[in-house]
Design an enzyme around this catalytic site. Sequence first.
Site, PDB file in Angstrom:
ATOM      1  N   ASP A   1       0.884  -1.186  -0.096  1.00 40.43           N
ATOM      2  CA  ASP A   1       0.265  -0.010   0.031  1.00 40.43           C
ATOM      3  C   ASP A   1       0.806   1.153   0.096  1.00 40.43           C
ATOM      4  O   ASP A   1       1.524   1.593   1.086  1.00 40.43           O
ATOM      5  CB  ASP A   1      -0.782  -0.141   1.170  1.00 40.43           C
TER       6      ASP A   1
ATOM      7  N   LYS B   1      -7.010   3.041  -3.358  1.00 38.55           N
ATOM      8  CA  LYS B   1      -7.390   3.284  -1.703  1.00 38.55           C
ATOM      9  C   LYS B   1      -7.485   4.677  -1.640  1.00 38.55           C
ATOM     10  O   LYS B   1      -6.496   5.526  -1.992  1.00 38.55           O
ATOM     11  CB  LYS B   1      -6.234   2.680  -0.892  1.00 38.55           C
TER      12      LYS B   1
ATOM     13  N   LYS C   1     -10.039   0.366  -2.160  1.00 35.18           N
ATOM     14  CA  LYS C   1     -10.079  -0.018  -0.743  1.00 35.18           C
ATOM     15  C   LYS C   1     -10.531   1.393  -0.027  1.00 35.18           C
ATOM     16  O   LYS C   1      -9.436   2.004  -0.068  1.00 35.18           O
ATOM     17  CB  LYS C   1      -8.632  -0.459  -0.710  1.00 35.18           C
TER      18      LYS C   1
HETATM   19  O1  LIG Z   1      -6.013   0.826   6.067  1.00 36.66           O
HETATM   20  C1  LIG Z   1      -5.301   1.608   6.929  1.00 36.66           C
HETATM   21  C2  LIG Z   1      -6.062   2.706   7.692  1.00 36.66           C
HETATM   22  O2  LIG Z   1      -5.076   2.900   8.704  1.00 36.66           O
HETATM   23  C3  LIG Z   1      -7.244   2.083   8.572  1.00 36.66           C
HETATM   24  O3  LIG Z   1      -7.914   2.998   9.054  1.00 36.66           O
HETATM   25  P1  LIG Z   1      -8.565   2.971  10.783  1.00 36.66           P
HETATM   26  O4  LIG Z   1      -7.417   2.602  11.736  1.00 36.66           O
HETATM   27  O5  LIG Z   1      -9.440   4.180  11.090  1.00 36.66           O
HETATM   28  O6  LIG Z   1      -9.427   1.634  10.457  1.00 36.66           O
END
Ligand SMILES: O=C[C@H](O)COP(=O)(O)O
Length: 338
Positions: free
Chosen positions: A175, A238, A274
């Site tokens: 990512d 994403k 994503k």
């Molecule tokens: O995908 C990566 C993100 O940091 C996930 O965010 P979150 O911690 O708000 O679920």
Amino acid sequence: MPADGSTERKTAPASNTPPLSNALKRNDGTPLHVDWFEGAQVNTSAAERRAATLTTRRTVKKEYQAAWLVKAVTLMDLTTLAGDDTPGRVQRLCAKARRPFREDLVEALGLQANPPKVGAVCVYPTMVAPAVKALEGSGIPVASVATGFPAGLTPLKQRLEEIHYAVGEGAHEIDIVITRAHVLNGDWQALYDEVAAMREACGEAHLKAILATGDLKTLRNVYKASMVAMQAGADFIKTSTGKEDVNATLPVSLVMCRAIRDYLALTGFKIGFKPAGGLRTAKDAMAWLILMKEELGNDWLEPDLFRIGASSLLADIERQIEHYVTGRYSSTIRHALA
Ligand SMILES: O=C[C@H](O)COP(=O)(O)O
């Protein structure tokens, strides 16, 4: 043209074949076509109106909600991206990734034959090795953030080295974060070149391009950045790192889905999506599942084309599944689905 000036895209040596059967071919991208997006107009209020009515236009019957929520878990990049992450925490997360639901709930749902597991586990580069070890034999891929996550403001050489490191540690998916300034300045060649160089550094690992949409100021910039990232070879686009002030929103996601749809019409190639950052409740998961089904269709309800990046969403989905099975919530915190 990739940043190294080569005209041919050399494929880096195969390194990490995703353990899941990935029927989808990697996105080889296209040359930079500014004409595909330069004149694009985005009606912000229309996007906001459509996003606002997503969950009212289509409701999912109670008995089907459990099935949709189990589906959401199979699409989840179960994530820990915290400064105090430890191998121990990652091992515990991977145990959860293998068995996200309690045995009694799996049995009550009649899923013993094929117990659900998450779509991937997403960690920082130095946590890839413990994750790969903890997930051995599970078929669950390891995703690693890289390229100076979350700001991306380190020299490109170091950012590419970080990708090589994460892939070398065994990451199946990378990512990456884009340089927001390239979007804000409309420097599409620079954006294309950096993503193309990152795509090359990934080798066989899949590339998800984090656009950090909360930093891009307009939905029109979101659309343009989406198109350039796909042209440069991103397999997924994403929304966010989860560290911006504003992360995944439905209007932004709607615009990115439209870009994916337009890219498919122009190239015949399907790109994954994503949403990440701030998806906390089962209700959030349902909203994005409905968006994918309405905007892109059932193909985007599979882990090859759709992932939900989340660090705390699973807890609420578990609570809702427990309520569906037992008729009671396991904790005092309630997130009504209705
Ligand atoms: O995908 C990566 C993100 O940091 C996930 O965010 P979150 O911690 O708000 O679920």
